[in-house]
Design a protein around this motif. Structure first.
Motif, mmCIF file in Angstrom:
data_model
loop_
_atom_site.group_PDB
_atom_site.id
_atom_site.type_symbol
_atom_site.label_atom_id
_atom_site.label_comp_id
_atom_site.label_asym_id
_atom_site.label_seq_id
_atom_site.Cartn_x
_atom_site.Cartn_y
_atom_site.Cartn_z
ATOM 1 N N GLU B 39 1.810 7.627 11.582
ATOM 2 C CA GLU B 39 2.561 6.716 12.455
ATOM 3 C C GLU B 39 2.490 5.277 11.973
ATOM 4 O OE1 GLU B 39 4.632 7.379 14.826
ATOM 5 O OE2 GLU B 39 4.291 9.552 14.850
ATOM 6 N N GLN B 40 1.362 4.907 11.338
ATOM 7 C CA GLN B 40 1.265 3.526 10.871
ATOM 8 C C GLN B 40 1.588 3.380 9.388
ATOM 9 O OE1 GLN B 40 -2.625 1.671 10.488
ATOM 10 N NE2 GLN B 40 -3.555 3.464 11.421
ATOM 11 N N SER B 41 2.205 4.406 8.824
ATOM 12 C CA SER B 41 2.732 4.230 7.469
ATOM 13 C C SER B 41 4.079 4.944 7.380
ATOM 14 C CB SER B 41 1.728 4.669 6.404
ATOM 15 O OG SER B 41 1.362 6.021 6.515
ATOM 16 N N THR B 42 4.107 6.148 6.844
ATOM 17 C CA THR B 42 5.408 6.751 6.582
ATOM 18 C C THR B 42 5.456 8.205 7.050
ATOM 19 O OG1 THR B 42 7.089 7.133 4.898
ATOM 20 C CG2 THR B 42 4.781 7.204 4.140
ATOM 21 N N ALA B 43 5.727 8.336 8.368
ATOM 22 C CA ALA B 43 5.767 9.677 8.953
ATOM 23 C C ALA B 43 6.855 10.526 8.297
ATOM 24 C CB ALA B 43 5.997 9.577 10.462
ATOM 25 N N GLN B 44 8.014 9.906 8.058
ATOM 26 C CA GLN B 44 9.022 10.594 7.244
ATOM 27 C C GLN B 44 8.911 10.037 5.837
ATOM 28 O OE1 GLN B 44 13.203 10.554 8.525
ATOM 29 N NE2 GLN B 44 13.850 10.982 6.428
ATOM 30 N N LYS B 46 10.009 11.214 2.868
ATOM 31 C CA LYS B 46 11.011 11.544 1.838
ATOM 32 C C LYS B 46 12.406 11.548 2.440
ATOM 33 C CE LYS B 46 11.598 15.824 0.339
ATOM 34 N NZ LYS B 46 12.972 16.010 0.867
ATOM 35 N N ARG B 47 13.383 11.332 1.591
ATOM 36 C CA ARG B 47 14.758 11.477 2.019
ATOM 37 C C ARG B 47 15.127 12.952 2.071
ATOM 38 N NH1 ARG B 47 17.027 7.262 -2.364
ATOM 39 N NH2 ARG B 47 15.121 8.037 -3.355
ATOM 40 N N VAL B 48 16.096 13.265 2.915
ATOM 41 C CA VAL B 48 16.618 14.625 2.960
ATOM 42 C C VAL B 48 17.219 14.946 1.586
ATOM 43 C CG1 VAL B 48 18.356 16.108 4.053
ATOM 44 C CG2 VAL B 48 17.090 14.435 5.438
ATOM 45 N N PHE B 54 6.604 9.554 -0.693
ATOM 46 C CA PHE B 54 6.142 8.182 -0.537
ATOM 47 C C PHE B 54 4.714 8.073 -0.003
ATOM 48 C CE2 PHE B 54 10.800 7.500 -0.444
ATOM 49 C CZ PHE B 54 10.862 6.666 -1.547
ATOM 50 N N TYR B 58 2.291 4.762 -0.505
ATOM 51 C CA TYR B 58 2.491 3.978 0.719
ATOM 52 C C TYR B 58 1.806 4.567 1.956
ATOM 53 C CZ TYR B 58 5.922 1.875 -2.340
ATOM 54 O OH TYR B 58 6.520 1.252 -3.403
ATOM 55 N N ILE B 82 0.295 -3.098 0.012
ATOM 56 C CA ILE B 82 1.662 -3.306 -0.480
ATOM 57 C C ILE B 82 2.667 -3.144 0.661
ATOM 58 C CG2 ILE B 82 2.081 -0.893 -1.129
ATOM 59 C CD1 ILE B 82 3.588 -1.909 -3.576
ATOM 60 N N ASN B 83 2.244 -2.432 1.724
ATOM 61 C CA ASN B 83 3.133 -2.214 2.874
ATOM 62 C C ASN B 83 3.428 -3.486 3.653
ATOM 63 O OD1 ASN B 83 3.135 0.471 2.223
ATOM 64 N ND2 ASN B 83 1.721 1.110 3.849
#
Lengths: 410, 410
Positions: B39-44, B46-48, B54, B58, B82-83
């Motif tokens: 939740e505090q970085s990248t829950a999704q 990748k792109r579809v 990532f 990240y 870096i975020n």
């Protein structure tokens, strides 16, 4: 009567901000409330050996006290605004500072609301565009505004990122945006990102015949915000976001003076001081203060289970954005968190009108057929509502909505 | 191992800020902690339809998890900086924003601490003067610094106010200051007040042969802070105060770049997000972040019953100001609230050294013989300590201390 007490009828209410606190105490609540007035104004109200009394003009005054539970009370206090002026930091220091949280014999306390006289409000610009201005820019007058958080939210290069936003515009999103965690970063400089987005936004407008918006997150140290705003606007991006409480509401108010595009606020950090029921400041007030500072769209915690917000709270927060408030225009309420097309009907039904925004993330950008299909699923959901058809029924003839239900509707 | 987990040994720690959270959950704590990382970085991540991940660069990564109570856990998480970069608003958004407070199945959560790599700290200036610089300015090298809040804190005209500060200097106070509620107000404009104070400060220096300081509260909207700083300094005032969290830490960091005098922070609003034991952000971290932003003296809640702070907490906060921290100089810790001469001996004993400040209000300015006598009572208390004599004994031959004990010592 005690010199830290008054009746409303005795005061020139134009000179006061009225605070509403809920607090708990083991002692006589009136005594505790008077301590509270002293601590947040002038506990020592005279010099030694001088005949004077600063309470009359500068003292906070208890107006009303009622019992709301066991050892729990609600107090209304009139705070003379000559003490802090029409300045956000100084206002916050007085109404939510040391005097409030370190008042004798008060174990827990929450600032629930502030009531401002019209003459005080007039010193604030409030939203520049407001709901009507945002609607005019987008040429949308009869439905909710579909924002969206481009995902993957962090890590993506500007080109890949802008392409996702573009796809979402083509599918029907009105205003994709940067995540609150993506601002001007080394791997995705705002200048580069907004340049691509500004160009693609115009392309998307031409291709769809619709007005489109991108919301760039210009959250940064306060001496860089105006510069980032200018870069974004120059690059053709037509809305900016600030993380209001980590940057400071004052920085937002200062940006408002020269902002050329709508300002959007994100709610990060608000939970830290608002989510405990009997402590801190109410989320409703935090939202009102964002509106006062000049935000045109206010994102706050919505209704998904993850957001831990009740329907009554959400509706109260929607009203805080929209209710008449002197010269301060309404801001567009955007309850957010884990939305997808399927959460639109009940949200619309609960709010009871279309003056709101939604801000899906994965519900658009993790749609199994991609962001364009994800955006389409929202527009289809709205069409279904307009036609009085259930989403499941409508999905039979609308594949993107069908895919969304299959992916997110468990 | 899950992609949101790592071992310290696997990471280049120079690239991460390490967060320490305490949280409660009913589910498997590792699962909850991984949600928290997502939740505090990248829950999704990748792109579809694109083959990418990532999380590697990240993603926040769970380093360590321990049980500290029933359903209560402490997690260490590595957050790639870096975020967000070396920017205070963006840092706060990531470590104390939506992702933290709206993470699935986590009922309560508190950010206890942040650990920064030295390369990250180097991008911050920290205190310009620090403890040593403040001591050099005041030429005080062997005792605590005696600050003081001029009282009556609000309502007094500039002339009467400056006279009180002057009296306190004559009695032996080092650095009287504006109350956190008194900044640039209509009834006491900062320009007028500091002009009088600057002149009287020099007069007091001549008359006492001691170096003297006045701390002017320049809390205001963020586009006026530098101007108020310049006015105060030009008028001969040699320290400024900001209410750090109502103005915003970023505004303090920006002021630091051009500040010509020591910066003092006041703690108003910190309680709103730090005082609940299992929620929000720790007061210790709030203090560290003020030091990082560049404050030379940090006022925080001290030991009087009103301040609801334990001795262990106070001592931890003193250390947060003073402990070695890369290139960031120590800041003078100033535990405050309801002090008088009689609270000095135990405070000094508990802290164990003289690198601290006190900030009495009524203990100086409501002394029955006035502020000069109030200030004297503090210097006498320090003299008694130096001579190894109890205050009661010393008071037999020192009338101002005797009066203080009679007035405040019940």
């Amino acid at each position: 009567m005690n010199d830290f007490m008054a009746r409303r009828s005795e005061l020139d209410l134009d000179l006061y901000v009225i605070e509403t606190f809920q607090f708990e105490t083991d002692i006589d609540p009136e005594e505790a409330a008077i301590h509270l007035c002293q601590e947040q104004s002038t506990a020592q109200w005279k010099r030694v050996d001088v005949d004077e009394d600063f309470r009359i003009r500068y003292g906070a005054k208890l107006l009303n006290l009622k019992t709301v539970g066991e050892k729990s009370y609600v107090a209304e206090i009139a705070q003379p605004h000559i003490n802090f002026g029409t300045k956000i930091p100084n206002l916050l220091t007085t109404v939510c500072g040391e005097g409030v949280f370190y008042s004798p014999a008060i174990s827990t306390i929450k600032l629930l609301d502030l009531e401002f006289p019209e003459s005080y409000l007039k010193e604030f610009q409030g939203p520049q565009f407001g709901v009507q201005g945002v609607r005019d820019l987008l040429n949308i007058h009869n439905r909710p505004i579909f924002l969206g958080v481009v995902k993957p939210n962090i890590g993506l290069d500007p080109k890949g990122f802008a392409e996702l936003a573009y796809q979402s515009w083509l599918g029907g999103l009105d205003a994709p945006k940067d995540d609150e965690m993506l601002a001007d970063t080394a791997y995705s400089p705002l200048a580069e990102r907004t340049k691509l987005l500004g160009a693609l936004r115009k392309k998307a407008e031409q291709e769809t015949g619709e007005k489109k918006m991108f919301i760039a997150n210009i959250t940064d140290e306060v001496d860089r915000i105006q510069e980032l705003h200018d870069i974004a606007v120059q690059n053709g991006v037509n809305a900016v976001m600030l993380n209001a409480w980590t940057t400071g509401l004052s920085a937002a108010r200062v940006l408002r003076k020269k902002a050329k595009v709508p300002m959007v606020s994100h709610f990060d950090f608000v939970a830290a001081f608002s989510r405990i029921p009997n402590f801190g400041m109410s989320e409703r007030l935090a939202i009102k203060l964002q509106r006062l500072a000049g935000f045109d769209m206010i994102i706050f915690a919505g209704l998904s289970p993850r957001m831990k917000t009740t329907e009554a709270e959400m509706l109260s927060h929607v009203r805080a954005c929209l209710e008449p408030w002197g010269n301060i225009k309404p801001a567009l309420p955007v309850p957010g968190g884990s939305d997808w097309a399927g959460t639109l009907p009940s949200l619309f039904e609960k709010i009871g009108h279309a003056d709101f925004g939604m801000v899906p993330g994965r519900g658009v950008f993790n749609h199994p057929a991609g962001p364009s299909a994800g955006a389409k699923s929202f527009r289809q959901a709205w069409e279904a509502i307009q036609q009085g058809i259930t989403l499941n029924e409508f999905a039979k003839t609308h594949v993107e909505l069908k895919q969304a239900i299959e992916a997110f509707g468990n």
